[in-house]
Design a protein around this motif. Structure first.
Motif, mmCIF file in Angstrom:
data_model
loop_
_atom_site.group_PDB
_atom_site.id
_atom_site.type_symbol
_atom_site.label_atom_id
_atom_site.label_comp_id
_atom_site.label_asym_id
_atom_site.label_seq_id
_atom_site.Cartn_x
_atom_site.Cartn_y
_atom_site.Cartn_z
ATOM 1 N N ARG A 174 -6.286 2.963 9.069
ATOM 2 C CA ARG A 174 -5.282 2.117 9.731
ATOM 3 C C ARG A 174 -4.778 2.774 11.013
ATOM 4 O O ARG A 174 -4.619 2.115 12.050
ATOM 5 N N LYS A 220 -15.110 -1.423 -1.300
ATOM 6 C CA LYS A 220 -13.817 -2.130 -1.325
ATOM 7 C C LYS A 220 -13.727 -3.084 -0.131
ATOM 8 O O LYS A 220 -13.747 -2.652 1.026
ATOM 9 N N SER A 261 -11.207 -4.452 1.119
ATOM 10 C CA SER A 261 -10.050 -4.124 1.966
ATOM 11 C C SER A 261 -10.425 -3.090 3.025
ATOM 12 O O SER A 261 -9.944 -3.153 4.164
ATOM 13 N N ILE A 262 -11.301 -2.147 2.668
ATOM 14 C CA ILE A 262 -11.752 -1.146 3.629
ATOM 15 C C ILE A 262 -12.727 -1.769 4.623
ATOM 16 O O ILE A 262 -12.668 -1.488 5.828
ATOM 17 N N LEU A 284 -8.936 6.595 -1.941
ATOM 18 C CA LEU A 284 -8.557 5.376 -1.232
ATOM 19 C C LEU A 284 -7.183 5.492 -0.592
ATOM 20 O O LEU A 284 -6.940 4.931 0.482
ATOM 21 N N ASN A 285 -6.272 6.237 -1.242
ATOM 22 C CA ASN A 285 -4.919 6.361 -0.702
ATOM 23 C C ASN A 285 -4.877 7.227 0.551
ATOM 24 O O ASN A 285 -3.885 7.226 1.281
ATOM 25 N N GLU A 312 0.800 -1.210 0.000
ATOM 26 C CA GLU A 312 0.000 0.000 0.000
ATOM 27 C C GLU A 312 0.841 1.273 0.000
ATOM 28 O O GLU A 312 0.395 2.317 -0.432
ATOM 29 N N THR A 357 -7.380 4.698 3.415
ATOM 30 C CA THR A 357 -6.744 3.488 3.953
ATOM 31 C C THR A 357 -5.790 3.784 5.116
ATOM 32 O O THR A 357 -5.925 3.186 6.194
ATOM 33 N N GLU A 417 -10.565 -3.572 7.158
ATOM 34 C CA GLU A 417 -9.904 -2.659 8.094
ATOM 35 C C GLU A 417 -10.905 -2.098 9.104
ATOM 36 O O GLU A 417 -10.605 -1.975 10.290
#
Length: 516
Positions: free
Chosen positions: A305, A338, A340-341, A297-298, A42, A301, A344
């Motif tokens: 986190r 997403k 991935s989100i 998204l960048n 990432e 994320t 998280e």
């Protein structure tokens, strides 16, 4: 037999009051190792410069229209020449070789012994174009393997590169920042070499409102690499120097600057409660929560986190994240497009659920359960696993009334369906949750109704089948549940149960679980 009190083996797996704080966090961090592994994908550890420009120093350039093409032997000879023009031509040719998109000859250049001379060229203040080409070449060598980065460090490049941070030539200065970022990103050893060489004050001094955005991005990325890596973590002095700058950079509008500033904070919070406290005490949480709503998204994320890391800390630190509004945002992130989100967000939620019952009550107040149950039903399996952890933590620390609300949410149906999952740990956790809920229902004298609900959902058949599972621990857990909660009762109770089962139940009203 599991009870509402978490078994010791389970307690070691997540944040839980009553445990030693440091051990609690270490174990929870271990559980989240799979999430941690995503970091290198990432955010880039090192970057190779394959396109740029040379500072405008005409006197050092070859004659207009003359293309310089040199063999390796000629490059070596030119680099070792006393003529600045030949040095420049040779270094530029080497740099171009190192800037190839595919298979740059890093090892060849190192073995040719060019690094010491390139380091010397960094000190050639009368020839900024030569400095620039040397810094660029060293940047690309340092973007390679750890062994190749070590060659740059052992060639003595760090201190001259830091000196270039004071150069009046912007291009030279920016290239030096980039090279230092690659060196620091290699690992804790070289990161600390950069820190102890006093790079941070020079980097911070460069930040200004008039700085070109590409330059500011490079500085922010380099600062993030100075925060990266553990064993050891960056020293407290470095963290205290960098934190105010990160707070300032978080107010920027550029998504790349925001992204790297957030990643830096994620590294700083990926440690002890003391380190989390250093970040939280800056007052950064409200801004991080705002960034969790970003459509980029960048940015989303790493901000998510970081907040997720913070809620692995103490109950007080978790409460500060809640007070900053994280629970306003998490329900939407659980429904993000997403996976991935979603994962998280569920991981962050699991750590809030692992806290005291007043944290669990706040989860209920923000209506977290419906989107969580939706993930358990329809999410990708990697997301479902994190959601199962959230439910497990919730069930373990909840009061009786909170457990009733958990059952009312419809959580048992997806949990029962996941008993066929090909993951031993997840199946064991689900069996543990079911045991905890059944044990609690027994205390309210409502176990019979709960057993009927589990049976209607197909849970008894699945649990019975698990008695024959190839994993002995699963088989034993399933057997314990059947024997304890679904075995033969005394005749009077059995007769009553049969009468209830014979009735035409189209729907089992969960209100029957209300505490008496």
């Amino acid at each position: 037999m599991p009870t509402l009190d978490a078994p010791e083996e389970r307690r070691r797996k997540f944040k839980y009051r009553g445990k030693d704080v440091s051990l609690r966090r270490q174990q929870r961090m271990a559980v989240s190792l799979e999430l941690r592994k995503a970091k290198k994908d990432e955010q880039t550890l090192k970057r190779r410069n394959i396109t740029s420009f040379c500072p405008d120093t005409p006197s050092e350039k070859p004659a207009k229209g003359v293309a310089v093409s040199l063999t390796l032997g000629e490059i070596i000879k030119g680099v070792n020449s006393s003529d600045p023009v030949l040095c420049f031509q040779a270094t530029q040719t080497a740099r171009k070789m190192l800037s190839q998109e595919k298979n740059p000859p890093l090892r060849l250049v190192i073995e040719a012994g060019l690094i010491p001379r390139m380091v010397e060229f960094l000190k050639s203040s009368l020839y900024p174009c030569l400095q620039f080409e040397a810094a660029w070449a060293l940047t690309n060598i340092a973007s390679g393997t750890s062994e190749q980065t070590r060659a740059v460090v052992e060639g003595g490049a760090i201190r001259p590169l830091i000196e270039l941070l004071s150069s009046s030539n912007v291009a030279v200065c920016e290239q030096a920042v980039w090279a230092l970022g690659n060196i620091a990103g290699d690992g804790p050893e070289f990161r600390d070499n950069v820190i102890t060489s006093n790079a941070i004050p020079h980097l911070l001094a460069l930040i200004s409102p008039t700085l070109p955005i590409t330059f500011l991005r490079n500085i922010t990325w380099t600062l993030s690499n100075l925060c990266r890596n553990k064993n050891p973590y960056p020293c407290d002095t470095a963290v205290k120097q960098i934190l105010p700058a990160l707070l300032h950079l978080l107010q920027h509008q550029d998504s790349e600057v925001l992204s790297d500033a957030c990643w830096a904070l994620s590294y700083l919070t990926d440690g002890s409660n003391k380190r989390i406290g250093q970040v939280v005490d800056t007052g950064v949480l409200p801004r991080l929560v705002v960034l969790m709503t970003s459509s980029e998204l960048n940015v989303l994320t790493p901000s998510l986190r970081t907040v997720g890391n913070i809620v692995t800390g103490t109950d007080e630190q978790t409460q500060m994240a809640i007070d900053a509004g994280m629970l306003n945002v998490l329900p939407q992130l659980l429904q993000h497009n997403k996976p991935s989100i979603q994962k998280e967000a569920a991981w962050a939620l699991s750590n809030v659920a692992a806290g005291p019952c007043h944290h669990i009550q706040q989860l209920l107040a923000y209506d977290i359960l419906p989107p969580l149950v939706a993930l358990l039903k329809n999410g990708e399996f990697k997301v479902q696993k994190e959601a199962v952890w959230t439910v497990a933590n919730f069930a373990t620390g909840a009061t009786m009334d909170q457990l009733i609300q958990l059952v009312h949410s419809g959580v048992l149906e997806p949990l029962v369906n996941l008993l066929t999952a090909p993951d031993v740990k997840i199946v064991l956790i689900i069996l543990d949750v079911i045991s905890c809920i059944l044990q609690a229902a027994e205390k309210w004298s409502e176990k019979e109704n709960l057993c009927l609900l589990i049976e209607e959902l197909g849970g008894i058949d699945r649990i019975e089948a698990l008695q024959l599972h190839e994993n002995r621990q699963i088989g034993q857990s399933a057997l314990n549940i059947i024997e304890k909660h679904f075995g033969e009762e005394e005749d009077e109770n059995q007769t009553l149960l049969s009468q209830v089962i014979d009735q035409d139940y189209e729907f089992i009203d969960c209100e029957c679980l209300a505490k008496k």
